[in-house]
Design an enzyme around this catalytic site. Structure first.
Site, PDB file in Angstrom:
ATOM      1  N   ARG A  61     -17.819 -44.119  -4.786  1.00 16.85           N
ATOM      2  CA  ARG A  61     -17.013 -42.920  -4.908  1.00 16.85           C
ATOM      3  C   ARG A  61     -16.985 -42.165  -3.489  1.00 16.85           C
ATOM      4  NH1 ARG A  61     -15.843 -40.897 -10.202  1.00 16.85           N
ATOM      5  NH2 ARG A  61     -13.953 -40.242  -9.132  1.00 16.85           N
ATOM      6  N   CYS A 128     -10.471 -31.209 -15.924  1.00 17.78           N
ATOM      7  CA  CYS A 128     -11.382 -32.405 -15.984  1.00 17.78           C
ATOM      8  C   CYS A 128     -12.901 -32.268 -16.530  1.00 17.78           C
ATOM      9  CB  CYS A 128     -11.841 -32.575 -14.368  1.00 17.78           C
ATOM     10  SG  CYS A 128     -12.352 -34.512 -14.010  1.00 17.78           S
ATOM     11  N   ASP A 197     -16.828 -31.630  -6.259  1.00 20.63           N
ATOM     12  CA  ASP A 197     -17.368 -32.850  -5.772  1.00 20.63           C
ATOM     13  C   ASP A 197     -18.006 -32.514  -4.512  1.00 20.63           C
ATOM     14  OD1 ASP A 197     -16.486 -35.222  -7.956  1.00 20.63           O
ATOM     15  OD2 ASP A 197     -14.951 -33.801  -8.063  1.00 20.63           O
ATOM     16  N   ASN A 207     -12.010 -31.006  -5.599  1.00 18.67           N
ATOM     17  CA  ASN A 207     -12.472 -31.386  -6.931  1.00 18.67           C
ATOM     18  C   ASN A 207     -11.311 -32.103  -7.515  1.00 18.67           C
ATOM     19  OD1 ASN A 207     -14.214 -31.009  -9.225  1.00 18.67           O
ATOM     20  ND2 ASN A 207     -12.511 -29.650 -10.038  1.00 18.67           N
ATOM     21  N   LYS A 208     -11.315 -32.389  -8.716  1.00 20.53           N
ATOM     22  CA  LYS A 208     -10.328 -33.250  -9.514  1.00 20.53           C
ATOM     23  C   LYS A 208      -8.851 -33.022  -9.148  1.00 20.53           C
ATOM     24  CE  LYS A 208     -10.994 -36.220 -11.466  1.00 20.53           C
ATOM     25  NZ  LYS A 208     -10.878 -37.573 -10.950  1.00 20.53           N
TER      26      LYS A 208
HETATM   27  C1  RUB Z   1     -15.101 -35.373 -12.007  1.00 19.51           C
HETATM   28  C2  RUB Z   1     -14.762 -33.746 -11.270  1.00 19.51           C
HETATM   29  C3  RUB Z   1     -15.857 -32.981 -11.556  1.00 19.51           C
HETATM   30  C4  RUB Z   1     -16.891 -32.802 -10.637  1.00 19.51           C
HETATM   31  C5  RUB Z   1     -18.218 -31.979 -10.949  1.00 19.51           C
HETATM   32  O1  RUB Z   1     -14.327 -36.237 -11.436  1.00 19.51           O
HETATM   33  O2  RUB Z   1     -14.144 -33.586 -10.593  1.00 19.51           O
HETATM   34  O3  RUB Z   1     -15.451 -31.439 -11.616  1.00 19.51           O
HETATM   35  O4  RUB Z   1     -17.464 -34.161 -10.307  1.00 19.51           O
HETATM   36  O5  RUB Z   1     -18.964 -32.624 -12.002  1.00 19.51           O
HETATM   37  P1  RUB Z   1     -14.289 -37.785 -11.813  1.00 19.51           P
HETATM   38  P2  RUB Z   1     -20.552 -32.092 -12.214  1.00 19.51           P
HETATM   39  O6  RUB Z   1     -14.137 -37.796 -13.486  1.00 19.51           O
HETATM   40  O7  RUB Z   1     -13.374 -38.512 -10.944  1.00 19.51           O
HETATM   41  O8  RUB Z   1     -15.929 -38.299 -11.521  1.00 19.51           O
HETATM   42  O9  RUB Z   1     -20.489 -30.704 -12.307  1.00 19.51           O
HETATM   43  O10 RUB Z   1     -21.000 -32.791 -13.568  1.00 19.51           O
HETATM   44  O11 RUB Z   1     -21.295 -32.578 -11.067  1.00 19.51           O
END
Ligand code: RUB
Length: 306
Positions: A61, A128, A197, A207-208
């Site tokens: 990723r 998301c 992210d 982020n998403k």
């Molecule tokens: C997930 C996404 C989440 C962040 C944060 O994208 O955008 O908002 O990763 O998640 P994908 P966390 O489904 O493509 O991985 O707070 O669990 O770290």
């Protein structure tokens, strides 16, 4: 061992393991598996196995600095360490345990700060699936007389359904909407809360895909826009002008290209929300404006990110 690590790598790629925190945790677990199961006879051999696996995991990723920061911090300690292969195995296992412990403590702190910050909002919109967002919303629901959460379905992989299911299972009132209905519902929303992210040195949020559009709509309606993020989501490459790479996923996630001859299908997984559209980041250090986040990280010791 090889099979276990490969399984983790494939699960990350296929989004069976998703969300920045879960991805970073899975990578650290893979390092632990190698330390425990490798047949390496020398320290050099084990370091090499760990490095090859870390490289492969980091490339699953591309837009996940938390994954890279976790591995980078592990290798910084490996480089500083001395001793034979047995000592190295122990060190990596200890690092794995410490990482899990700190990640859990940071998560609990963020849930508490976020829960308090949002307990005054009755309707909160999210996009998301973020594990931090879910725990904040559960806490806000406990602290207030009950909140209502609007979840977007989050095309193309529908991670919003995971959020809806988890929150509803925890007794939160949930409404599911299509991504394009955000503008229609924003007039009823008190706050927006999303995960993160990556965070850049300018305080911009990655982020998403769709997050930036939601932030702009929230801004237009005067609605607060929060992102829940450990400071480990900060990407140090952005300090030197490095630009966060946006992962492009397979067109098949959107539509069958064979049935759309001559049509180019683009599928970016993330987008960039400029800091000016964000009210604050909810971090383990407290609720911090995007403009002051870098100062806070520097004060607390940026070296943990290397
Ligand atoms: C997930 C996404 C989440 C962040 C944060 O994208 O955008 O908002 O990763 O998640 P994908 P966390 O489904 O493509 O991985 O707070 O669990 O770290």
């Amino acid at each position: 061992m090889q099979r276990d690590v490969e399984r983790i790598r494939n699960n990350i790629k296929m989004l069976k393991i998703q969300g920045a925190r879960n991805v970073a945790k899975a990578a650290m677990a893979a390092m632990g598996i190698i330390a425990r199961k490798s047949k390496a006879k020398s320290r050099e051999e084990l370091v090499n196995e760990l490095l090859v696996a870390a490289d492969e995991l980091a490339s699953t990723r591309p837009t996940e600095p938390m994954l890279r920061n976790a591995l980078r911090a592990l290798f910084a300690d490996v480089r500083k360490s001395k001793g034979d292969v047995a000592a190295l195995r122990k060190l990596v296992e200890m690092e794995e345990l410490e990482y899990f412990k700190r990640e859990k403590e940071d998560g609990e702190r963020i849930a508490e700060y976020g829960g308090r910050e949002l307990s005054g909002s009755s309707v909160i919109l999210t996009h998301c699936h973020s594990s931090l967002v879910v725990s904040i919303l559960e806490r806000a629901n406990e602290l207030s007389k009950g909140i209502e959460v609007i979840c977007t379905e989050t095309r193309p992989k529908f991670q919003g359904l995971i959020t809806a299911r988890q929150l509803s299972g925890a007794g939160v009132k949930v409404t599911l909407i299509v991504d394009s209905a955000v503008s229609h519902f924003m007039k009823d929303v008190d706050s927006v809360l999303v995960g993160a992210d990556a965070i850049t040195s300018k305080g911009d949020l990655i982020n998403k895909i769709g997050t930036c559009g939601i932030a702009m709509i929230a801004h237009e309606h005067g609605v607060n826009m929060y992102s829940a993020a450990e400071t480990f989501k900060f990407d140090p490459i952005t300090l030197w002008g490095g630009i966060e790479k946006i992962e492009e996923r397979s067109p098949e996630e959107i539509a069958n290209p064979k049935r759309l001859k001559g049509v180019e299908i683009r599928n970016p997984a993330f987008d960039v929300t400029p800091a000016r559209y964000l009210t604050a980041y909810i971090t383990e250090m407290g609720v911090v404006t995007p403009q002051s986040l870098l100062n806070v990280i520097m004060r607390e010791g940026i070296e943990k990110l290397y």
